[in-house]
Motif scaffolding. Structure first.
Motif, PDB file in Angstrom:
ATOM      1  N   LYS A 241     -41.469 -41.675 -40.278  1.00 56.69           N
ATOM      2  CA  LYS A 241     -41.027 -42.281 -41.528  1.00 56.69           C
ATOM      3  C   LYS A 241     -40.384 -41.220 -42.415  1.00 56.69           C
ATOM      4  O   LYS A 241     -40.884 -40.098 -42.523  1.00 56.69           O
TER       5      LYS A 241
ATOM      6  N   THR B 256     -39.082 -45.472 -47.446  1.00 59.11           N
ATOM      7  CA  THR B 256     -39.005 -46.590 -46.487  1.00 59.11           C
ATOM      8  C   THR B 256     -39.402 -47.874 -47.213  1.00 59.11           C
ATOM      9  O   THR B 256     -40.359 -47.898 -47.970  1.00 59.11           O
TER      10      THR B 256
ATOM     11  N   ASN C  16     -40.596 -50.647 -42.546  1.00 61.67           N
ATOM     12  CA  ASN C  16     -41.978 -50.540 -42.071  1.00 61.67           C
ATOM     13  C   ASN C  16     -42.316 -51.655 -41.084  1.00 61.67           C
ATOM     14  O   ASN C  16     -42.997 -51.435 -40.070  1.00 61.67           O
TER      15      ASN C  16
END
Length: 338
Positions: free
Chosen positions: A34, A38, A43
């Motif tokens: 990540k 994000t 996600n």
């Protein structure tokens, strides 16, 4: 020039040999990273793709300040430390919202990568249907000629094949084929097609390229009255609509080294797996087949096996039969006199 590492002792030599190129490659491990920012969509997409990739997936829970197109040293360090060759990085910025970067490494060095934008996402939870078993190898279906002709789509196909490709198997069990991943392309105007995956000198406007649709279905086998079952597909999810963004092609020298096949052992050469021998070939099932050429045979001169049961009875000559009759006559005369 590519960097070559020479082992200093037997232990390091064994470690390097374990990571050398193999005739049958191991399963590619993917690392999910990540970025600094994000969103909910990124996600969700990474979570769904990780569910399809398990158990060959590693997730980094913390956010990392990584910019692969500017500096790929972090990815190369993680690849060597975790023995992973695939990366899926999620990043969402104001300029490039909901972005996914698929990267591939070779010998712990970045080989190539491609950035995709998520335009639409439908999660598995929205489909109230049975799901596939984690760890099963999916079937891949690419429904467009551009995946074989256009350089950008050739690279995307290669990355997706390496990302979802599981363990190499010798045989296929029909009940084990539980899901299929279909990749198609939206309608678009005619595109220029003539360059390989290693790069394109003519940079094309990304906005004119069509979108990529990824659909996942579960496979249901039903009886059909024959040996071949009837197949039905059920929507499983996730559904993704992706658009092409930035990309980095592979270095020609590194790509040549990555595509080089390892040398085979002597016993493999004897089985016909190495250099092609005359009239010898290995079929798709791995069996060695040979072809023998002989001259034309005359079947009339072919000597077959003689069996006693098929022999005919000997034919008696005429002279022998007459003598036997003469011998029988005096006996009969004697009996008449008596």
């Amino acid at each position: 020039m590519l960097r070559t590492v020479k082992p200093r002792n037997a232990r390091s030599k064994r470690a390097l040999e374990a990571r050398e190129a193999k005739e049958v490659e191991d399963v590619r491990t993917a690392i999910f990273v990540k970025g600094t920012h994000t969103g909910e969509i990124v996600n969700g997409v990474m979570k769904e793709l990780m569910a399809l990739k398990r158990p060959d997936a590693i997730s980094f829970s913390k956010k990392n300040t990584v910019h692969p197109f500017e500096d790929a040293s972090s990815l190369e360090f993680w690849a060597g430390k975790n023995d992973a060759s695939m990366f899926l990085m999620g990043q969402s910025t104001k300029k490039r919202p909901a972005g996914l970067i698929i990267a591939r490494t070779f010998d712990s060095r970045l080989l190539d990568m491609c950035e995709l934008g998520v335009d639409n996402f439908v999660s598995m939870a929205e489909f109230k249907t049975p799901k596939s078993t984690p760890g099963h190898k999916p079937m891949m279906h690419f429904a467009s000629e551009l995946f074989d002709t256009h350089p950008r789509f050739i690279q995307v196909k290669s990355l997706l094949m390496d990302f979802f490709n599981g363990e190499v198997i010798d045989s296929i069990c029909l009940p084990g084929l539980e899901h299929v991943i279909s990749v198609s392309i939206a309608p678009a105007p005619s595109l220029q097609t003539a360059n390989p995956i290693l790069g394109d000198s003519q940079e094309e406007d990304v906005q004119n390229l069509p979108k990529i649709h990824i659909r996942t279905y579960t496979v249901k086998l039903l009886p059909s009255g024959t040996r071949v079952p009837r197949v039905e597909l059920t929507e499983m999810g996730p559904f993704l609509d992706l658009s092409l963004r930035r990309h980095q092609a592979a270095d020609p020298e590194m790509w040549k080294a990555a595509m080089r096949r390892p040398k085979l052992k002597k016993q493999d050469l004897e089985k016909g797996l190495g250099k092609k021998k005359k009239n010898l070939e290995v079929d798709e099932m791995g069996d060695l087949r040979g072809r023998v050429h002989i001259a034309k045979q005359d079947l009339n001169k072919l000597q077959t096996r003689k069996m006693k049961g098929l022999k005919g009875m000997p034919v008696e000559q005429d002279g022998s039969s007459e003598e036997s009759e003469q011998e029988d006559d005096p006996r009969q005369k004697k009996r008449k006199r008596d």
